[in-house]
Motif scaffolding. Structure first.
Motif, PDB file in Angstrom:
ATOM      1  N   LEU A  11      -4.873 -14.373   8.319  1.00  0.00           N
ATOM      2  CA  LEU A  11      -5.561 -13.123   8.015  1.00  0.00           C
ATOM      3  C   LEU A  11      -4.568 -12.064   7.535  1.00  0.00           C
ATOM      4  O   LEU A  11      -4.849 -11.302   6.609  1.00  0.00           O
ATOM      5  CB  LEU A  11      -6.312 -12.628   9.249  1.00  0.00           C
ATOM      6  CG  LEU A  11      -7.480 -13.502   9.710  1.00  0.00           C
ATOM      7  CD1 LEU A  11      -8.002 -13.037  11.073  1.00  0.00           C
ATOM      8  CD2 LEU A  11      -8.605 -13.490   8.681  1.00  0.00           C
ATOM      9  N   LEU A  12      -3.404 -12.026   8.172  1.00  0.00           N
ATOM     10  CA  LEU A  12      -2.369 -11.074   7.766  1.00  0.00           C
ATOM     11  C   LEU A  12      -1.913 -11.348   6.334  1.00  0.00           C
ATOM     12  O   LEU A  12      -1.719 -10.420   5.536  1.00  0.00           O
ATOM     13  CB  LEU A  12      -1.193 -11.159   8.738  1.00  0.00           C
ATOM     14  CG  LEU A  12      -0.023 -10.205   8.479  1.00  0.00           C
ATOM     15  CD1 LEU A  12      -0.489  -8.750   8.548  1.00  0.00           C
ATOM     16  CD2 LEU A  12       1.088 -10.453   9.491  1.00  0.00           C
ATOM     17  N   GLU A  13      -1.761 -12.605   6.005  1.00  0.00           N
ATOM     18  CA  GLU A  13      -1.352 -12.981   4.647  1.00  0.00           C
ATOM     19  C   GLU A  13      -2.416 -12.570   3.631  1.00  0.00           C
ATOM     20  O   GLU A  13      -2.094 -12.067   2.543  1.00  0.00           O
ATOM     21  CB  GLU A  13      -1.124 -14.496   4.585  1.00  0.00           C
ATOM     22  CG  GLU A  13      -0.619 -14.986   3.234  1.00  0.00           C
ATOM     23  CD  GLU A  13      -0.356 -16.480   3.231  1.00  0.00           C
ATOM     24  OE1 GLU A  13      -0.473 -17.090   2.136  1.00  0.00           O
ATOM     25  OE2 GLU A  13      -0.052 -17.033   4.298  1.00  0.00           O
ATOM     26  N   GLN A  14      -3.695 -12.748   3.993  1.00  0.00           N
ATOM     27  CA  GLN A  14      -4.774 -12.364   3.084  1.00  0.00           C
ATOM     28  C   GLN A  14      -4.774 -10.856   2.847  1.00  0.00           C
ATOM     29  O   GLN A  14      -4.981 -10.391   1.727  1.00  0.00           O
ATOM     30  CB  GLN A  14      -6.127 -12.824   3.631  1.00  0.00           C
ATOM     31  CG  GLN A  14      -7.293 -12.580   2.683  1.00  0.00           C
ATOM     32  CD  GLN A  14      -8.607 -13.128   3.198  1.00  0.00           C
ATOM     33  OE1 GLN A  14      -8.697 -13.683   4.288  1.00  0.00           O
ATOM     34  NE2 GLN A  14      -9.669 -12.979   2.393  1.00  0.00           N
ATOM     35  N   VAL A  15      -4.534 -10.090   3.909  1.00  0.00           N
ATOM     36  CA  VAL A  15      -4.495  -8.634   3.769  1.00  0.00           C
ATOM     37  C   VAL A  15      -3.319  -8.206   2.891  1.00  0.00           C
ATOM     38  O   VAL A  15      -3.466  -7.345   2.008  1.00  0.00           O
ATOM     39  CB  VAL A  15      -4.418  -7.955   5.152  1.00  0.00           C
ATOM     40  CG1 VAL A  15      -4.109  -6.470   5.012  1.00  0.00           C
ATOM     41  CG2 VAL A  15      -5.726  -8.151   5.918  1.00  0.00           C
ATOM     42  N   ASN A  16      -2.159  -8.787   3.113  1.00  0.00           N
ATOM     43  CA  ASN A  16      -0.991  -8.404   2.319  1.00  0.00           C
ATOM     44  C   ASN A  16      -1.146  -8.783   0.851  1.00  0.00           C
ATOM     45  O   ASN A  16      -0.713  -8.045  -0.044  1.00  0.00           O
ATOM     46  CB  ASN A  16       0.273  -9.034   2.903  1.00  0.00           C
ATOM     47  CG  ASN A  16       0.860  -8.199   4.024  1.00  0.00           C
ATOM     48  OD1 ASN A  16       1.237  -7.047   3.826  1.00  0.00           O
ATOM     49  ND2 ASN A  16       0.914  -8.755   5.225  1.00  0.00           N
ATOM     50  N   GLN A  17      -1.797  -9.907   0.603  1.00  0.00           N
ATOM     51  CA  GLN A  17      -2.062 -10.281  -0.785  1.00  0.00           C
ATOM     52  C   GLN A  17      -3.012  -9.282  -1.435  1.00  0.00           C
ATOM     53  O   GLN A  17      -2.817  -8.876  -2.586  1.00  0.00           O
ATOM     54  CB  GLN A  17      -2.662 -11.688  -0.835  1.00  0.00           C
ATOM     55  CG  GLN A  17      -2.885 -12.198  -2.254  1.00  0.00           C
ATOM     56  CD  GLN A  17      -3.400 -13.623  -2.287  1.00  0.00           C
ATOM     57  OE1 GLN A  17      -3.758 -14.186  -1.249  1.00  0.00           O
ATOM     58  NE2 GLN A  17      -3.442 -14.231  -3.463  1.00  0.00           N
ATOM     59  N   ALA A  18      -4.028  -8.854  -0.692  1.00  0.00           N
ATOM     60  CA  ALA A  18      -4.968  -7.867  -1.209  1.00  0.00           C
ATOM     61  C   ALA A  18      -4.277  -6.531  -1.459  1.00  0.00           C
ATOM     62  O   ALA A  18      -4.584  -5.831  -2.430  1.00  0.00           O
ATOM     63  CB  ALA A  18      -6.124  -7.700  -0.230  1.00  0.00           C
ATOM     64  N   LEU A  19      -3.335  -6.167  -0.584  1.00  0.00           N
ATOM     65  CA  LEU A  19      -2.568  -4.938  -0.778  1.00  0.00           C
ATOM     66  C   LEU A  19      -1.761  -5.003  -2.067  1.00  0.00           C
ATOM     67  O   LEU A  19      -1.732  -4.046  -2.850  1.00  0.00           O
ATOM     68  CB  LEU A  19      -1.631  -4.711   0.414  1.00  0.00           C
ATOM     69  CG  LEU A  19      -2.216  -4.018   1.637  1.00  0.00           C
ATOM     70  CD1 LEU A  19      -1.234  -4.098   2.799  1.00  0.00           C
ATOM     71  CD2 LEU A  19      -2.537  -2.559   1.318  1.00  0.00           C
TER      72      LEU A  19
END
Length: 350
Positions: A11-19
């Motif tokens: 989930l953290l990786e998905q958020v950082n990619q979206a950022l």
């Protein structure tokens, strides 16, 4: 085979990619509260794979679980230990999750006597709009910029961050529970409730459906039986309170829009067309009505409360005074400066 799984790093990786791509995110669990708030356009973040009870010691009255954990699983574990979620959160659909419970902040019939979801949130793990997985709560870090972040997550509908874990205070189930039905009109019911509210009666739920007042008594055997003898009425043996909580009563059927009105507890009957159901001892009124939204909101505001429409769109959140909206914007800026999480779900510019 256990379905428990820690997906916090995914989930953290998905958020950082979206950022990095400046892509808004649409956070959801089972989507059982989809009728609340405005539609969100964004990449889906499904929390249901991130699930499992992390720790639960009944002697400590604290349970910690991942956000995607089904509420049914949590309630089953608590029931086995003779405990419960005191705020009695509604599921409103199959597969409702812990994260959705906190994000929606909805409470059931026991709310005026036991407190809200927010009152039982002890701590959280949250992925913020800075791309960090942080832990908030009394154990490690209580606040940011003066805010109690964990409790602010309750009712935020995912606009402040991505919940990954929640610690809750739980309580023992009452030793005895008894429900009564007392035939009377709304006016009498509101008068009786106002009087009983000043007395030490073990009432934990009160609802009027237009024909009768329904009461739930909970506590020790002596106090429950004493109250039953005093109040009279017929004993209920059906799942009235769970049907009320889950909006399965006949009242909730029909094509008319559903409104939830939060009002001062002693508010008199409202002069509105349609059908009304009194909940929370008078503090919550359910309304099925085709009346204009502006008329419903104005009448609720005049009575000192507010109205929320249970249909996705502009009426799903109560208008805020300008000063309070400034606090919302300041908090959003602190935790989600890029406006990544559920943009517009609560308010168009939030």
């Amino acid at each position: 085979m256990s379905l428990d799984r820690d997906m916090s790093q995914d989930l953290l990786e998905q958020v950082n990619q979206a950022l990095n791509l400046n892509t808004p995110l649409r956070i959801q669990g089972s989507n059982s509260k989809a009728m609340l708030g405005r539609p969100v356009v964004g990449e889906l973040v499904d929390t249901r794979g991130h699930r499992g009870i992390v720790s639960y010691d009944p002697t400590e009255l604290v349970l910690t679980a991942r956000a995607g954990t089904p509420l049914q699983e949590i309630e089953a574990a608590l029931f086995e230990a003779g405990q419960m979620l005191p705020c009695e959160p509604p599921h409103l659909g199959a597969g409702a999750t812990l994260g959705g419970m906190v994000a929606a902040g909805l409470s059931g019939p026991r709310r005026p006597w036991a407190g809200s979801v927010r009152d039982y949130v002890l701590g959280t793990r949250v992925i913020t709009g800075h791309g960090k997985l942080l832990r908030f709560g009394g154990e490690v870090m209580k606040n940011v910029a003066g805010y109690d972040v964990s409790r602010l997550m309750a009712g935020s509908f995912g606009c402040l961050g991505l919940l990954t874990e929640v610690s809750l205070k739980v309580l023992p189930r009452p030793r005895q529970c008894l429900s009564l039905r007392l035939p009377m009109d709304r006016h009498q019911a509101l008068a009786e409730l106002a009087e009983w509210g000043q007395q030490p009666l073990p009432i934990s739920a009160a609802c009027h459906d237009g024909e009768a007042l329904y009461l739930r008594l909970e506590g020790g055997e002596g106090s429950v039986q004493s109250a039953r003898q005093r109040l009279g009425g017929d004993v209920l043996d059906n799942p009235f309170w769970s049907d009320l909580r889950e909006q399965r009563l006949a009242f909730f059927e029909g094509p008319e829009p559903l409104w939830r009105l939060s009002l001062p507890i002693a508010t008199a009957e409202l002069d509105l067309p349609g059908r009304q159901l009194i909940d929370w001892g008078g503090a919550q009124r359910w309304l099925k009505s085709n009346a204009p939204a502006t008329a419903i909101r104005e009448l609720a505001a005049k009575a000192g409360g507010h109205a929320i429409g249970y249909a996705q769109g502009e009426h799903s959140s109560a208008p805020l005074p300008a000063a309070l909206m400034r606090y919302h914007h300041a908090l959003k800026q602190q935790l989600d400066p890029q406006g990544l999480f559920n943009p517009g779900r609560l308010y168009p510019d939030l």
